[in-house]
Design a protein around this motif. Structure first.
Motif, PDB file in Angstrom:
ATOM      1  N   ASP A  43      74.326  48.399  41.600  1.00 61.04           N
ATOM      2  CA  ASP A  43      73.663  47.323  40.851  1.00 61.04           C
ATOM      3  C   ASP A  43      74.383  46.987  39.550  1.00 61.04           C
ATOM      4  OD1 ASP A  43      71.465  46.959  42.646  1.00 61.04           O
ATOM      5  OD2 ASP A  43      70.612  48.828  41.890  1.00 61.04           O
ATOM      6  N   LEU A  44      75.124  47.953  39.001  1.00 61.49           N
ATOM      7  CA  LEU A  44      75.772  47.755  37.702  1.00 61.49           C
ATOM      8  C   LEU A  44      76.944  48.726  37.572  1.00 61.49           C
ATOM      9  CD1 LEU A  44      75.793  46.610  34.751  1.00 61.49           C
ATOM     10  CD2 LEU A  44      74.187  48.445  34.167  1.00 61.49           C
ATOM     11  N   HIS A  71      80.589  40.273  42.579  1.00 66.15           N
ATOM     12  CA  HIS A  71      79.419  39.717  41.891  1.00 66.15           C
ATOM     13  C   HIS A  71      78.676  40.757  41.052  1.00 66.15           C
ATOM     14  CE1 HIS A  71      77.866  41.697  45.463  1.00 66.15           C
ATOM     15  NE2 HIS A  71      76.708  41.787  44.835  1.00 66.15           N
ATOM     16  N   ILE A  72      79.042  42.031  41.175  1.00 65.91           N
ATOM     17  CA  ILE A  72      78.305  43.102  40.491  1.00 65.91           C
ATOM     18  C   ILE A  72      78.528  42.996  38.977  1.00 65.91           C
ATOM     19  CG2 ILE A  72      78.001  45.594  40.249  1.00 65.91           C
ATOM     20  CD1 ILE A  72      79.094  45.892  43.092  1.00 65.91           C
ATOM     21  N   PRO A  73      77.459  42.978  38.173  1.00 62.61           N
ATOM     22  CA  PRO A  73      77.623  42.894  36.717  1.00 62.61           C
ATOM     23  C   PRO A  73      78.268  44.165  36.164  1.00 62.61           C
ATOM     24  CG  PRO A  73      75.324  43.298  37.276  1.00 62.61           C
ATOM     25  CD  PRO A  73      76.035  43.030  38.571  1.00 62.61           C
ATOM     26  N   LYS A  95      78.802  41.950  30.607  1.00 60.40           N
ATOM     27  CA  LYS A  95      77.461  41.740  30.071  1.00 60.40           C
ATOM     28  C   LYS A  95      77.311  42.335  28.677  1.00 60.40           C
ATOM     29  CE  LYS A  95      76.008  39.647  33.724  1.00 60.40           C
ATOM     30  NZ  LYS A  95      75.706  38.194  33.668  1.00 60.40           N
ATOM     31  N   VAL A 114      70.327  44.072  31.642  1.00 62.00           N
ATOM     32  CA  VAL A 114      71.194  43.564  32.710  1.00 62.00           C
ATOM     33  C   VAL A 114      70.485  43.635  34.061  1.00 62.00           C
ATOM     34  CG1 VAL A 114      73.337  43.932  33.988  1.00 62.00           C
ATOM     35  CG2 VAL A 114      73.329  44.132  31.495  1.00 62.00           C
ATOM     36  N   LEU A 115      69.845  44.766  34.330  1.00 64.98           N
ATOM     37  CA  LEU A 115      69.155  44.927  35.614  1.00 64.98           C
ATOM     38  C   LEU A 115      67.951  43.996  35.722  1.00 64.98           C
ATOM     39  CD1 LEU A 115      69.298  48.805  36.136  1.00 64.98           C
ATOM     40  CD2 LEU A 115      70.794  47.035  37.079  1.00 64.98           C
ATOM     41  N   ASP A 117      67.772  40.989  34.293  1.00 68.38           N
ATOM     42  CA  ASP A 117      68.343  39.668  34.584  1.00 68.38           C
ATOM     43  C   ASP A 117      68.731  39.563  36.055  1.00 68.38           C
ATOM     44  OD1 ASP A 117      68.045  38.861  31.988  1.00 68.38           O
ATOM     45  OD2 ASP A 117      70.118  39.263  31.401  1.00 68.38           O
ATOM     46  N   ARG A 118      69.313  40.636  36.572  1.00 58.76           N
ATOM     47  CA  ARG A 118      69.741  40.651  37.976  1.00 58.76           C
ATOM     48  C   ARG A 118      68.537  40.514  38.903  1.00 58.76           C
ATOM     49  NH1 ARG A 118      74.173  42.077  40.957  1.00 58.76           N
ATOM     50  NH2 ARG A 118      73.875  43.296  42.852  1.00 58.76           N
ATOM     51  N   LYS A 119      67.445  41.194  38.544  1.00 60.53           N
ATOM     52  CA  LYS A 119      66.228  41.111  39.346  1.00 60.53           C
ATOM     53  C   LYS A 119      65.654  39.702  39.309  1.00 60.53           C
ATOM     54  CE  LYS A 119      61.668  43.227  39.941  1.00 60.53           C
ATOM     55  NZ  LYS A 119      60.708  44.239  39.419  1.00 60.53           N
ATOM     56  N   GLN A 122      67.643  37.473  41.539  1.00 57.66           N
ATOM     57  CA  GLN A 122      67.317  37.724  42.944  1.00 57.66           C
ATOM     58  C   GLN A 122      65.982  37.088  43.310  1.00 57.66           C
ATOM     59  OE1 GLN A 122      69.378  39.231  45.288  1.00 57.66           O
ATOM     60  NE2 GLN A 122      67.832  38.295  46.600  1.00 57.66           N
TER      61      GLN A 122
END
Length: 211
Positions: A43-44, A71-73, A95, A114-115, A117-119, A122
């Protein structure tokens, strides 16, 4: 995933993040990370800029060439904290650019953001997918209703016209007169608001494509 060739710091960060509830994978080189990233769901990525085999900047460039992991931050974690270095990192899409030494709580706060934002991204993608499914369902319903205004024979002739058959060929295949075919086509032109045979054929194509 944490990538750093400084073993002591690497293990210390891993231990702390685990106590904060994160699942952590560590790699002590860029090459090891590239191999591991193809096997794990990440995920990161936290990347040290100054590594002996591949520096962090070059590693990110390689990551971005791989569609499955590009695409992984990522976060840069480094002792190299000059303004121009941070600018370079941000231009590459990082990030955050966290200099050593750092406060572990700050790192956790950055990871959480960061996680999150990623969620959210999605969730937006999921919503868009659901909207598309709804639109597809509506289209299928509308398409069904659109076809209801035609008789079976009219649909057969509409398909024949869209496939390029002449009136003579249609009459022969359906065992009816050419005059009857002409009458059916006249009715189809009226029902579809088409002005000629080409537009009639195109009507069926657009109906099928949902445009």
């Amino acid at each position: 995933m944490i990538i750093d060739d400084e073993e002591t710091l690497l293990l210390a960060i891993k231990k702390y993040l685990i106590t904060q509830g994160f699942k952590v994978i560590v790699c002590n080189s860029g090459r090891a990370a590239l191999s591991r990233l193809n096997k794990e769901k990440i995920d990161l990525i936290i990347i040290d800029v100054l590594m002996s085999d591949i520096n962090g900047y070059d590693l990110v460039k390689q990551l971005k060439t791989r569609p499955n992991i590009g695409h992984i931050p990522f976060i840069f974690l480094t002792a190299k904290g000059m303004t121009e270095d941070r600018i370079k990192g941000y231009k590459m899409g990082c990030k955050a650019y966290l200099g050593k030494p750092f406060d572990p709580e700050e790192l956790v706060a950055i990871i959480d953001n960061v996680l999150c934002d990623r969620k959210n991204i999605q969730n937006i993608l999921n919503i868009k997918s659901e909207i598309k499914e709804i639109r597809d369902s509506i289209y299928k319903f509308d398409q069904l209703n659109e076809y209801k205004k035609f008789t079976r024979r009219e649909i057969t002739i509409l398909l024949a016209v869209s496939n390029g058959l002449s009136n003579k060929d249609i009459a022969h295949n359906l065992n009816i007169s050419i005059r009857n075919v002409e009458n059916y086509i006249t009715r189809l032109l009226h029902k579809t608001n088409s002005t000629n045979r080409i537009k009639l054929a195109n009507y069926r194509y657009l109906l099928h494509k949902g445009e």
